[in-house]
Design an enzyme around this catalytic site. Structure first.
Site, PDB file in Angstrom:
ATOM      1  N   TYR A   1       0.868  -2.016 -12.134  1.00  0.00           N
ATOM      2  CA  TYR A   1      -0.525  -1.994 -12.591  1.00  0.00           C
ATOM      3  C   TYR A   1      -0.647  -1.375 -13.981  1.00  0.00           C
ATOM      4  CZ  TYR A   1      -0.917  -2.871  -7.619  1.00  0.00           C
ATOM      5  OH  TYR A   1      -0.737  -3.391  -6.362  1.00  0.00           O
TER       6      TYR A   1
ATOM      7  N   TYR B   1      -9.109   5.243 -12.930  1.00  0.00           N
ATOM      8  CA  TYR B   1      -9.066   5.974 -11.649  1.00  0.00           C
ATOM      9  C   TYR B   1      -8.799   7.463 -11.827  1.00  0.00           C
ATOM     10  CZ  TYR B   1      -7.424   1.183 -10.575  1.00  0.00           C
ATOM     11  OH  TYR B   1      -7.245  -0.163 -10.525  1.00  0.00           O
TER      12      TYR B   1
ATOM     13  N   CYS C   1     -12.011   3.091 -29.173  1.00  0.00           N
ATOM     14  CA  CYS C   1     -13.283   3.763 -29.456  1.00  0.00           C
ATOM     15  C   CYS C   1     -14.072   4.065 -28.191  1.00  0.00           C
ATOM     16  CB  CYS C   1     -14.095   2.910 -30.405  1.00  0.00           C
ATOM     17  SG  CYS C   1     -13.189   2.668 -31.921  1.00  0.00           S
ATOM     18  N   GLU C   2     -13.486   4.839 -27.314  1.00  0.00           N
ATOM     19  CA  GLU C   2     -14.174   5.276 -26.097  1.00  0.00           C
ATOM     20  C   GLU C   2     -13.642   6.656 -25.732  1.00  0.00           C
ATOM     21  OE1 GLU C   2     -15.301   2.971 -23.006  1.00  0.00           O
ATOM     22  OE2 GLU C   2     -15.025   1.041 -24.006  1.00  0.00           O
TER      23      GLU C   2
ATOM     24  N   ARG D   1      -4.999   2.806 -16.062  1.00  0.00           N
ATOM     25  CA  ARG D   1      -5.123   3.594 -14.827  1.00  0.00           C
ATOM     26  C   ARG D   1      -5.747   4.990 -15.030  1.00  0.00           C
ATOM     27  NH1 ARG D   1      -1.694   5.044 -11.732  1.00  0.00           N
ATOM     28  NH2 ARG D   1      -2.692   4.327  -9.839  1.00  0.00           N
TER      29      ARG D   1
ATOM     30  N   PRO E   1       4.712  -5.208  -0.608  1.00  0.00           N
ATOM     31  CA  PRO E   1       4.757  -4.030  -1.468  1.00  0.00           C
ATOM     32  C   PRO E   1       4.648  -4.410  -2.941  1.00  0.00           C
ATOM     33  CG  PRO E   1       6.969  -4.639  -0.829  1.00  0.00           C
ATOM     34  CD  PRO E   1       6.054  -5.570  -0.091  1.00  0.00           C
ATOM     35  N   GLY E   2       3.923  -3.630  -3.700  1.00  0.00           N
ATOM     36  CA  GLY E   2       3.851  -3.806  -5.147  1.00  0.00           C
ATOM     37  C   GLY E   2       4.317  -2.527  -5.826  1.00  0.00           C
ATOM     38  N   ARG E   3       3.455  -1.517  -5.740  1.00  0.00           N
ATOM     39  CA  ARG E   3       3.689  -0.260  -6.440  1.00  0.00           C
ATOM     40  C   ARG E   3       5.017   0.397  -6.083  1.00  0.00           C
ATOM     41  NH1 ARG E   3      -0.740   2.838  -8.043  1.00  0.00           N
ATOM     42  NH2 ARG E   3      -1.954   1.761  -6.463  1.00  0.00           N
TER      43      ARG E   3
ATOM     44  N   GLY F   1       0.765  -1.242   0.000  1.00  0.00           N
ATOM     45  CA  GLY F   1       0.000   0.000   0.000  1.00  0.00           C
ATOM     46  C   GLY F   1       0.792   1.286   0.000  1.00  0.00           C
TER      47      GLY F   1
HETATM   48  N1  LLP Z   1      -1.389  -7.024  -0.765  1.00  0.00           N
HETATM   49  C1  LLP Z   1      -2.693  -7.150  -1.097  1.00  0.00           C
HETATM   50  C2  LLP Z   1      -3.521  -8.128  -0.388  1.00  0.00           C
HETATM   51  C3  LLP Z   1      -3.243  -6.337  -2.118  1.00  0.00           C
HETATM   52  O1  LLP Z   1      -4.530  -6.459  -2.432  1.00  0.00           O
HETATM   53  C4  LLP Z   1      -2.412  -5.402  -2.789  1.00  0.00           C
HETATM   54  C5  LLP Z   1      -2.949  -4.547  -3.838  1.00  0.00           C
HETATM   55  C6  LLP Z   1      -1.056  -5.333  -2.423  1.00  0.00           C
HETATM   56  C7  LLP Z   1      -0.586  -6.148  -1.397  1.00  0.00           C
HETATM   57  C8  LLP Z   1      -0.087  -4.395  -3.072  1.00  0.00           C
HETATM   58  O2  LLP Z   1      -0.419  -3.061  -2.880  1.00  0.00           O
HETATM   59  P1  LLP Z   1       0.593  -1.904  -3.342  1.00  0.00           P
HETATM   60  O3  LLP Z   1       1.837  -2.002  -2.482  1.00  0.00           O
HETATM   61  O4  LLP Z   1       0.903  -2.120  -4.770  1.00  0.00           O
HETATM   62  O5  LLP Z   1      -0.164  -0.659  -3.106  1.00  0.00           O
HETATM   63  N2  LLP Z   1      -4.883  -1.312  -9.748  1.00  0.00           N
HETATM   64  C9  LLP Z   1      -4.726  -0.293  -8.741  1.00  0.00           C
HETATM   65  C10 LLP Z   1      -4.096  -0.842  -7.482  1.00  0.00           C
HETATM   66  C11 LLP Z   1      -4.836  -2.023  -6.896  1.00  0.00           C
HETATM   67  C12 LLP Z   1      -4.170  -2.605  -5.687  1.00  0.00           C
HETATM   68  C13 LLP Z   1      -4.793  -3.883  -5.296  1.00  0.00           C
HETATM   69  N3  LLP Z   1      -4.170  -4.555  -4.202  1.00  0.00           N
HETATM   70  C14 LLP Z   1      -3.919   0.859  -9.325  1.00  0.00           C
HETATM   71  O6  LLP Z   1      -3.538   0.794 -10.486  1.00  0.00           O
HETATM   72  O7  LLP Z   1      -3.707   1.864  -8.656  1.00  0.00           O
END
Ligand code: LLP
Length: 418
Positions: free
Chosen positions: A371, A316, A342-343, A312, A274-276, A239
């Site tokens: 993402y 969003y 086409c949107e 994205r 962590p992802g993002r 997050g």
């Molecule tokens: N853990 C769980 C259980 C999650 O559902 C997520 C993200 C993460 C970790 C990783 O979160 P991050 O560190 O990346 O914030 N598609 C959206 C983001 C959706 C996130 C969903 N869950 C976007 O493009 O902003």
């Protein structure tokens, strides 16, 4: 910090000019920097130095095998949410002992595959799921290691579509129900209860919501200890936000310090997902201007990447920096950078000041490493774009551009239409 920079007016990824890659692979393409990813991973990991922890990369953010392998080499585990993500993680030779599995809708065959692989932990999101995992583990004559994902009812102050830890969201188990569900889990013979988890949302730009969530989970852990339930893994989810525009998210080091302070006195291992923050600023989407046009009220710059490639902004209203690949003297204009779909919602940037770009020139949508490709689709029968990884002076195609043949893979015309 990232490794996309201008040198003599040309955009480079590490030591490679972006235009050289475009000349070789065509456009559009996603472009990732290995040095940036490694740097982000190491900074994040170091922020938790001194406390036993596992960094489980959220595969949903960026699922390419090469990227997963790179992170695995650095010591990362994986946070997965489907059988497909498990498959990817295993194909990339990520350590199953560092894989955690979250998600509200795990199917029996997915649970079986994860048990067979020997993953570290299931983060269970409902009472019924507890029963299902117990049943399947029993059939397989093994014990499933589980934690409960708690919904701590915290407002992460982010976009409503990506906030997940509020009571009204579908995720996790209510705090009030948690004790009852833990008690039940302890009675189920094929479960080994060892974790508490939460994930409150994404693109969070303050530390407070994380601290509040940690406080709530800590209280829960202490109450569980009194019931002789010993929590060995505390999973705080992902997050942490990044800078797309003018946001000022906490540096991972600050995030780490604050959380470590909150963790004092707890005897367990910490899991982070962590992802993002690892992948977001390590990738860009490179596209080419096809046409420009002026209507009576607006300027449009039409490029060859669309909302199917980077969803994205449409989904969003997200901001991605728009950088020309070659800098030249020219006026700034207010324009929308739009794709061929086409949107009307198909835009990468809307009504924004940007250099007056011309047909044929290359332009990058920045901060698209998380993402981006993972949410891309074939809408409008558009083959998904190539993915390129740069390391130092070299670049590698880590996913080929899809072909038209691949678009119709698996489709068939039934007898009565022949
Ligand atoms: N853990 C769980 C259980 C999650 O559902 C997520 C993200 C993460 C970790 C990783 O979160 P991050 O560190 O990346 O914030 N598609 C959206 C983001 C959706 C996130 C969903 N869950 C976007 O493009 O902003």
């Amino acid at each position: 910090m990232h490794h996309f920079h201008y040198q003599n007016g040309q955009l480079y990824c590490e030591g490679v000019p972006v235009k050289a890659i475009a000349a070789k692979v065509g456009t559009p393409f996603y472009l990732y920097s290995a040095a940036t990813l490694s740097h982000h991973y190491q900074v994040f990991d170091r922020a938790f130095e001194g406390f036993p922890h596992i960094v489980c990369f959220a595969v949903k953010a960026k699922a390419n095998l090469a990227i997963l392998r790179l992170l695995a080499r650095l010591g990362a585990g994986a946070d997965i949410v489907s059988g497909g993500e498990l498959y990817r993680a295993l194909q990339a030779e990520m350590d199953p002992g560092k894989i955690v599995y979250s998600g509200v809708g795990k199917r029996p065959e997915e649970i079986r595959a994860a048990l067979k692989a020997g993953i570290l932990l299931f983060n269970i999101e409902s009472s019924q799921e507890l029963g299902e995992i117990n049943r399947i583990a029993g059939r397989m004559h093994l014990k499933a290691r589980v934690g409960l994902r708690i919904n701590p009812d915290i407002d992460p102050q982010t976009h409503p579509y990506i906030s997940t830890g509020l009571k009204k969201n579908k995720f996790g188990i209510d705090l009030e129900r948690a004790l009852e569900d833990y008690r039940r889990a302890m009675e189920l013979p094929h479960l080994e209860v060892m974790g508490v988890a939460c994930h409150i949302g994404s693109q969070i730009t303050e530390v407070t919501p994380f601290v509040d969530a940690l406080e709530r989970l800590k209280e829960l852990i202490q109450r569980l200890a009194k019931m002789d339930i010993n929590i060995r893994y505390l999973d705080l989810g992902g997050g942490l936000g990044i800078q797309y525009d003018r946001e000022t998210p906490p540096h991972p080091q600050e995030y780490g310090q604050v959380l470590l302070r909150g963790l004092e006195g707890l005897d367990c291992r910490l899991i982070l997902e962590p992802g993002r923050v690892l992948a977001g600023n390590a990738g860009i989407l490179v596209t080419k201007v096809l046409y420009t046009k002026e209507s009576t009220t607006k300027n449009f710059i039409i490029v060859d990447a669309g909302m199917n490639d980077l969803a994205r902004p449409s989904l969003y209203g997200s901001y991605h920096g728009i950088w020309p690949v070659a800098i030249r003297e020219r006026p700034l204009i207010k324009a929308s950078l739009v794709g061929p779909i086409c949107e009307s919602g198909d835009f990468l940037a809307k009504d924004r000041e940007m250099p007056a770009m011309q047909p044929g020139e290359l332009v990058a949508a920045m901060s698209a490493g998380a993402y981006g490709f993972s949410m891309s689709s074939n809408y409008n029968a558009r083959p998904r774009v190539a993915e390129i990884l740069v390391q130092d002076q070299d670049f590698y195609v880590i996913r080929k551009r899809e072909t038209h043949r691949q678009l119709i893979w698996g489709e068939s015309i039934p007898e009565f239409l022949k």
